[in-house]
Design a protein around this motif. Structure first.
Motif, PDB file in Angstrom:
ATOM      1  N   ALA A 385       0.813  -1.202   0.093  1.00  0.00           N
ATOM      2  CA  ALA A 385       0.022  -0.115   0.066  1.00  0.00           C
ATOM      3  C   ALA A 385       0.845   1.683   0.031  1.00  0.00           C
ATOM      4  O   ALA A 385       0.553   2.245  -0.733  1.00  0.00           O
ATOM      5  N   ASN A 386       1.817   1.039   0.665  1.00  0.00           N
ATOM      6  CA  ASN A 386       2.863   2.421   0.754  1.00  0.00           C
ATOM      7  C   ASN A 386       3.673   2.625  -0.545  1.00  0.00           C
ATOM      8  O   ASN A 386       3.660   3.710  -0.893  1.00  0.00           O
ATOM      9  N   ILE A 387       4.036   1.436  -1.108  1.00  0.00           N
ATOM     10  CA  ILE A 387       4.430   1.626  -2.471  1.00  0.00           C
ATOM     11  C   ILE A 387       3.621   2.351  -3.381  1.00  0.00           C
ATOM     12  O   ILE A 387       3.825   2.975  -4.355  1.00  0.00           O
ATOM     13  N   ARG A 388       2.238   1.912  -3.385  1.00  0.00           N
ATOM     14  CA  ARG A 388       1.325   2.314  -4.541  1.00  0.00           C
ATOM     15  C   ARG A 388       1.087   3.851  -4.108  1.00  0.00           C
ATOM     16  O   ARG A 388       0.907   4.432  -5.075  1.00  0.00           O
ATOM     17  N   LYS A 389       1.160   4.383  -2.861  1.00  0.00           N
ATOM     18  CA  LYS A 389       1.193   5.960  -2.541  1.00  0.00           C
ATOM     19  C   LYS A 389       2.215   6.598  -2.750  1.00  0.00           C
ATOM     20  O   LYS A 389       2.370   7.858  -2.437  1.00  0.00           O
ATOM     21  N   GLY A 390       3.440   5.809  -3.103  1.00  0.00           N
ATOM     22  CA  GLY A 390       4.665   6.609  -3.435  1.00  0.00           C
ATOM     23  C   GLY A 390       5.262   6.971  -2.174  1.00  0.00           C
ATOM     24  O   GLY A 390       6.304   8.010  -2.014  1.00  0.00           O
ATOM     25  N   THR A 391       5.027   6.589  -0.923  1.00  0.00           N
ATOM     26  CA  THR A 391       5.744   6.676   0.244  1.00  0.00           C
ATOM     27  C   THR A 391       6.950   5.930   0.677  1.00  0.00           C
ATOM     28  O   THR A 391       7.198   4.683   0.015  1.00  0.00           O
TER      29      THR A 391
END
Length: 391
Positions: A385-391
């Motif tokens: 989920a963090n990868i998809r958000k770019g964080t």
């Protein structure tokens, strides 16, 4: 009662058809006995594929159950892969005995004949039989009791705990239901082999539930041995023998009881191999062979022994999984969800197994391993989920 004396049990290395709601445990048992499983079920789990000579995913799914056209079509396809010596069934046919009759017209049936399944899964007939045999059994009713607080509603021919709910719970339109008075005690199951007249006890186990919204009695897992007192174990054995003789049970079966002190109440008869196969695993396949032999009317002469203690529980998804990630499954897991499959909250994720010297240690291991698997999955989901958000 039909005679099976002229039908020999198949030799090892034969292909054998298997169908069940979830068939991995039966396929594993057949493989340990050196048979080649041809499996049809609703899950097509990743490890199931590795156990089978061939397998098919039944369309329609667990919620709707087996349907004649899709089941027979899948079995016919599997039979083209290798000539099967017969057919073994697990859960999913208790209210579909007409399908067993269709299957029996095509292949040799290993297990209880459809008429026996129909008899023991009829709640009225079972209750009447228990009265005759002087076996404690809860009161049942076809109509909603006036004081619903002390009653449960069940699906006639249901299996597992998902079909059980407090009386008054909403049910699907047209579903065949009945009401059973709540009985006291903890759930215990007796696994046994029948030859149509006699029973040989395999072992006892305790069960626990994993409640979910609308499913307060959903199956959570099982633990072997049950640790019963000698007096209670004797009483349960006698009840099992009486039910076997009265109903003509064959092959591997189980009976569910509620126990409290030295008292017991018979709740259900399960006329086929079930969820406790995972805690009665053997190395040489003797249990599966005994199922085939006793279905033909030949009980094993030597007791089947299982060292130590065993436990198995189901890990359910804590939240929605839109796409199951690639996962490094430990060897103590089974029924593993395939990568990229979609799961709803409370869907089964996998089965967790454990062995130990003592029952409580085995149960503790299952709980710890379940938390480990769910924790790892949550970490992967959060990372993605963090990868998809770019964080």
């Amino acid at each position: 009662m039909p005679s099976f004396s002229r039908v020999r049990s198949p030799e090892p290395d034969a292909a054998i058809l298997i169908a069940a709601s979830s068939g991995r445990a039966l396929a594993a048992a057949a493989r340990r006995a050196r048979y080649r499983p041809l499996l049809a079920d609703f899950f097509d789990d990743s490890d199931t594929r590795g156990l089978c000579a061939a397998n098919r995913l039944i369309e329609g799914g667990f919620d709707t159950g087996f349907e004649g056209e899709s089941l027979i079509g899948a079995l016919d396809e599997l039979a083209k892969e290798a000539t099967p010596c017969g057919f073994v069934y697990g859960a999913g046919f208790e209210d579909r005995t007409e399908l067993l009759e269709l299957v029996a017209q095509r292949w040799t049936l290993f297990g209880n004949p459809p008429a026996v399944v129909r008899r023991v899964k009829d709640p009225v007939r079972l209750a009447e039989l228990c009265v005759v045999l002087n076996i404690p059994h809860p009161k049942i009713s076809a109509r909603m009791p006036s004081d619903r607080r002390h009653w449960l509603v069940k699906s006639a021919g249901g299996s597992g705990g998902s079909h059980v709910a407090p009386a008054g719970a909403l049910r699907a339109a047209g579903e065949k239901i009945y009401f059973q008075r709540i009985a006291a005690g903890e759930p215990v199951s007796i696994l046994f082999l029948g030859d149509g007249a006699k029973a040989r006890i395999v072992g006892s186990s305790r069960q626990w539930v994993a409640p979910a919204p609308g499913e307060p009695f959903r199956f959570g897992g099982s633990l072997r041995p049950a640790g019963l007192s000698p007096r209670l174990e004797t009483r349960l054995r006698r009840a099992t023998q009486a039910i076997t003789a009265a109903c003509g049970l064959r092959g591997l079966n189980s009976i569910d009881f509620l126990v409290e002190g030295s008292e017991y109440t018979l709740i259900e008869v399960n006329p086929r191999p079930g969820a406790t196969l995972d805690i009665f695993e053997d190395r040489d396949g003797s249990l599966f062979r005994a199922h085939l032999d006793s279905s033909r009317g030949r009980l094993t002469r030597r007791p089947l022994e299982f060292a130590g203690a065993g436990a198995a529980g189901i890990a359910y998804a804590r939240r929605e999984i839109s796409s199951m990630p690639e996962f490094d499954w430990p060897n103590w897991t089974a029924d593993r969800q395939k990568a990229r499959s979609a799961l709803r909250p409370y869907d089964p994720l996998c089965t967790i197994k454990a062995r130990a010297a003592m029952p409580q240690r085995a149960r503790t291991l299952v709980d710890a391993r379940t938390n480990l698997i769910l924790g790892r999955l949550e970490q992967i989901q959060n990372k993605n989920a963090n990868i998809r958000k770019g964080t």
